[in-house]
Design a protein around this motif. Structure first.
Motif, mmCIF file in Angstrom:
data_model
loop_
_atom_site.group_PDB
_atom_site.id
_atom_site.type_symbol
_atom_site.label_atom_id
_atom_site.label_comp_id
_atom_site.label_asym_id
_atom_site.label_seq_id
_atom_site.Cartn_x
_atom_site.Cartn_y
_atom_site.Cartn_z
ATOM 1 N N ARG A 15 1.057 -0.976 0.140
ATOM 2 C CA ARG A 15 -0.133 -0.097 -0.170
ATOM 3 C C ARG A 15 0.469 1.115 -0.172
ATOM 4 N N TRP A 16 1.893 1.142 0.487
ATOM 5 C CA TRP A 16 3.268 2.366 0.377
ATOM 6 C C TRP A 16 4.146 1.651 0.816
ATOM 7 N N PRO A 17 4.392 1.037 -0.761
ATOM 8 C CA PRO A 17 6.032 1.281 -0.966
ATOM 9 C C PRO A 17 6.688 2.028 -0.378
ATOM 10 N N GLY A 18 7.740 1.108 -0.011
ATOM 11 C CA GLY A 18 9.559 2.009 0.020
ATOM 12 C C GLY A 18 9.300 3.237 1.380
ATOM 13 N N TRP A 19 7.640 3.037 2.366
ATOM 14 C CA TRP A 19 7.738 3.428 3.095
ATOM 15 C C TRP A 19 7.288 3.279 4.546
ATOM 16 N N GLN A 20 8.577 3.672 5.696
ATOM 17 C CA GLN A 20 8.344 2.625 6.652
ATOM 18 C C GLN A 20 7.051 3.457 7.712
ATOM 19 N N VAL A 21 6.020 2.631 8.574
ATOM 20 C CA VAL A 21 5.435 2.992 9.970
ATOM 21 C C VAL A 21 5.793 3.683 10.851
ATOM 22 N N VAL A 22 5.996 3.387 11.631
ATOM 23 C CA VAL A 22 5.988 3.274 13.061
ATOM 24 C C VAL A 22 4.477 3.792 14.292
ATOM 25 N N VAL A 23 4.374 3.045 14.721
ATOM 26 C CA VAL A 23 2.982 3.550 16.105
ATOM 27 C C VAL A 23 3.056 3.248 16.613
ATOM 28 N N GLY A 24 3.076 3.814 17.814
ATOM 29 C CA GLY A 24 3.003 3.448 19.494
ATOM 30 C C GLY A 24 1.524 3.948 20.033
ATOM 31 N N ILE A 25 1.000 3.476 20.946
ATOM 32 C CA ILE A 25 -0.210 3.024 21.056
ATOM 33 C C ILE A 25 -0.262 3.424 23.405
ATOM 34 N N GLU A 26 -0.751 5.031 23.502
ATOM 35 C CA GLU A 26 -0.789 5.006 24.998
ATOM 36 C C GLU A 26 -2.846 4.303 24.535
ATOM 37 N N THR A 27 -2.936 3.127 26.241
ATOM 38 C CA THR A 27 -4.128 2.912 26.374
ATOM 39 C C THR A 27 -4.032 3.012 27.422
ATOM 40 N N HIS A 28 -5.654 3.518 27.821
ATOM 41 C CA HIS A 28 -6.638 3.614 29.115
ATOM 42 C C HIS A 28 -8.260 2.842 29.037
ATOM 43 N N ALA A 29 -7.278 2.063 30.005
ATOM 44 C CA ALA A 29 -8.387 1.358 30.397
ATOM 45 C C ALA A 29 -9.289 1.547 31.456
ATOM 46 N N ILE A 62 -1.399 2.221 30.247
ATOM 47 C CA ILE A 62 -0.086 0.938 28.720
ATOM 48 C C ILE A 62 0.344 2.209 28.126
ATOM 49 N N VAL A 63 1.289 2.232 28.289
ATOM 50 C CA VAL A 63 1.912 2.996 27.270
ATOM 51 C C VAL A 63 3.387 1.804 26.125
ATOM 52 N N SER A 64 2.769 1.863 25.038
ATOM 53 C CA SER A 64 3.793 0.804 24.629
ATOM 54 C C SER A 64 4.993 1.701 23.897
ATOM 55 N N GLU A 65 5.936 0.500 23.388
ATOM 56 C CA GLU A 65 7.092 0.949 23.177
ATOM 57 C C GLU A 65 7.034 1.606 21.048
ATOM 58 N N PRO A 66 6.765 2.063 20.200
ATOM 59 C CA PRO A 66 7.048 2.442 19.009
ATOM 60 C C PRO A 66 7.421 1.206 18.194
ATOM 61 N N ASP A 67 7.052 0.037 18.309
ATOM 62 C CA ASP A 67 7.254 -1.205 18.015
ATOM 63 C C ASP A 67 6.218 -1.833 16.031
ATOM 64 N N LEU A 68 5.017 -0.384 16.691
ATOM 65 C CA LEU A 68 4.485 -1.445 15.685
ATOM 66 C C LEU A 68 4.335 -1.184 14.467
ATOM 67 N N ARG A 69 4.538 -1.194 13.246
ATOM 68 C CA ARG A 69 4.369 -1.162 11.956
ATOM 69 C C ARG A 69 2.892 -0.655 10.624
ATOM 70 N N SER A 70 1.845 -1.001 11.380
ATOM 71 C CA SER A 70 1.331 -1.452 10.294
ATOM 72 C C SER A 70 0.131 -0.865 11.133
ATOM 73 N N PRO A 71 -1.784 -0.640 10.846
ATOM 74 C CA PRO A 71 -3.272 -1.095 11.592
ATOM 75 C C PRO A 71 -2.945 -1.843 11.788
#
Length: 537
Positions: A32-46, A192-201
């Motif tokens: 969907r986005w060749p040549g690009w890297q996606v970096v995602v981090g999530i802060e979750t409030h439970a 709960i705070v994650s590090e930016p280790d996710l790479r896609s939706p």
């Protein structure tokens, strides 16, 4: 000298380490986005599953079963920020936060403290939120993620902290006014705070679903995003593969996995368009912003820029001392942890040889804790799944949860046994299930089967050798003969060689038997009666 990473997810000593930090996972191109890297981090409030709020003795409204709870009913003077009121920490919330941290393999901090996060908004009566900014209750954990058709990987958990929830504001567009409901104010949260280790939706969606399963399994939170007991803030950045990490933008208050994935997708496309429009990619950056998400257009929109960001002016809370946790308390909570989702998955796979799809279905039912399998009983797990699917479908249609349904685990097991041993057909089993849900009683399924005359009409011996004295054989023969008599044209077609027409005759028998007959047995008997030309009644 410490260099602040441009993504602002972490502090690292050098830019080189910063790059290594974000390249910890092997790059895999997304079409969907060749040549690009996606970096995602999530802060979750439970929201913590405690009947009392974090710093007051008032009841938490979302755990009260009353429908349409009136606003501002569960409010103490402290929740409303009356002068002179003092907080008192709820130990049950602390224990549940520890359970979450242990399940996520975090380092529990024996000493933690509370801070005041200052900002002024109508849903925050005191003008500050009590949280754990500087010394959280847990650090450095991880959550293993299993994506379909992919190797598992883990997402690092940066920290877990306790904090109080805000009130709920509702905007009335017709009157152009906002109403404030303090029922939720002061409810306990674990952030709960994650590090930016996710790479896609999709990875982000699986992370939240897996985290939901963990929270439900340990009883720390309901994890219901639709009801507001789980909310996410997502940090997204994009960069060319091999280049420095991009500038992150934060998307606030996402309340469903579907919306979160849509927001990340839109943000990737938006940021990539900004970078691709520049002549010099090295000098172009995405403006660092806090953004919202429009659930109608599935697009993000600007809330404020970095320059507009509030200065929270964190300070230690003077009314709350240091939270000290003993090793004995932590050990006791660890020893009381239930079976975790990945352990349940392994057990279901090994003990019952279930497919991953069927395991997913069971784990989605209150994280699998409500679906009981007796390991000492010889149960065909795969054979039980059709009835479990039917139960879930019926509960969904009735808008009931699995935990609230009237069918006990013993009665469900007995119903499955009735189907598997041939006492009733699968069709009758589904009817019996619907009947029990609609008419709760103390009667066992076998008693209701006899009461409703649902016993299976199946031959005790093979066609051609039926027992003429068997009441079941006689009734089934009578039904088949009646269908043959009623459908002479179809009978003639079968005798002429068109055997597909026999299904219409079988269908009539099935209707007349109210689903009690076995379709395969009926078809064999009808064919014998027509082609053999004899009357077997």
């Amino acid at each position: 000298m410490t260099v602040l990473c441009r993504l602002r997810h972490c502090h690292l000593s050098t830019p080189t380490l910063c790059r290594r930090f974000h390249d910890a996972r092997v790059y895999k191109e997304d079409k969907r986005w060749p040549g690009w890297q996606v970096v995602v981090g999530i802060e979750t409030h439970a929201q913590i599953k405690s009947r009392r709020k974090l710093f007051s003795g008032e009841i938490t409204d979302t755990l009260i079963p009353e429908p349409d709870e009136p606003p501002n009913k569960h409010v103490s003077p402290f929740d409303a920020a009356f002068p002179g009121t003092l907080p008192k920490l709820n130990s049950k919330c602390v224990d549940l936060a520890i359970r979450t941290a242990l399940a996520l393999k975090c380092d529990i901090q024996h000493r933690s403290s509370f801070d005041r996060k200052h900002y002024f908004y109508s849903d925050l009566p005191s003008g500050y939120q009590i949280t754990q900014h500087y010394a959280p209750i847990a650090l450095r954990g991880q959550l293993n993620i299993q994506m379909p058709n992919s190797s598992p990987f883990f997402v690092r958990i940066k920290q877990i902290q306790l904090e109080q929830d805000t009130a709920k504001s509702t905007f009335n567009p017709r009157k152009r006014t906002s109403n404030i409901d303090l029922n939720r104010a002061g409810a306990g949260l674990t952030e709960i705070v994650s590090e930016p280790d996710l790479r896609s939706p999709e990875e982000a969606g699986m992370y939240v679903r897996t985290l939901q399963a963990v929270l439900r399994a340990v009883g720390a939170s309901d994890g219901n995003m639709e009801q507001g007991s789980l909310r996410c803030d997502v940090n997204v950045s994009v960069n060319r593969v091999g280049r420095r990490p991009g500038t992150r933008c934060e998307i606030k208050n996402l309340n469903s996995v579907k919306f979160m994935m849509a927001a990340i997708t839109h943000e990737i496309i938006r940021q990539r368009a900004i970078l691709e429009s520049a002549n010099d990619l090295d000098s172009c950056t995405v403006p660092q912003e806090t953004r919202g998400f429009d659930e109608n257009t599935f697009e993000t929109y600007r809330l404020r820029s970095k320059e507009d960001a509030p200065d929270y002016r964190y300070m230690p809370d003077p009314n709350l001392g240091v939270l000290v946790l003993s090793q004995d308390r932590i050990r006791a909570i660890h020893d009381s942890l239930p079976e975790l989702p990945w352990e349940i998955r392994d057990r279901l796979r090994e003990m019952y040889a279930l497919s991953e799809r069927d395991i997913d279905v069971l784990l989605n039912v209150d994280s699998g804790r409500e679906v009981k399998f007796d390991g000492e009983k010889d149960v065909d797990g795969s054979g039980a799944l059709p009835m479990t699917h039917e139960l879930l479908g019926q509960l969904s249609a009735r808008k009931e949860t699995f935990a609230d349904n009237s069918l006990t685990s013993d009665h469900l097991g007995e119903l499955i046994d009735l189907v598997q041993n041939g006492t009733i057909t699968g069709t009758s089993g589904k009817y019996l299930l619907r009947y029990i849900l609609a008419n709760p009683s103390s009667l066992r399924p076998v008693q209701i089967t006899q009461q409703l005359q649902l016993t299976s009409l199946s031959l005790f011996s093979s066609p051609g050798h039926s027992n003429p004295t068997s009441k079941t054989d006689q009734e089934l023969n009578t039904l088949c003969q009646a269908a043959i008599t009623a459908l002479p044209n179809e009978v003639a077609a079968v005798r002429a060689g068109n055997k597909n027409v026999v299904n219409k005759i079988v269908g009539r028998v099935m209707r007349e038997s109210r689903g009690r007959a076995d379709a395969k047995g009926v078809k064999a008997l009808v064919e014998e009666l027509i082609l053999g030309g004899g009357d077997k009644s």
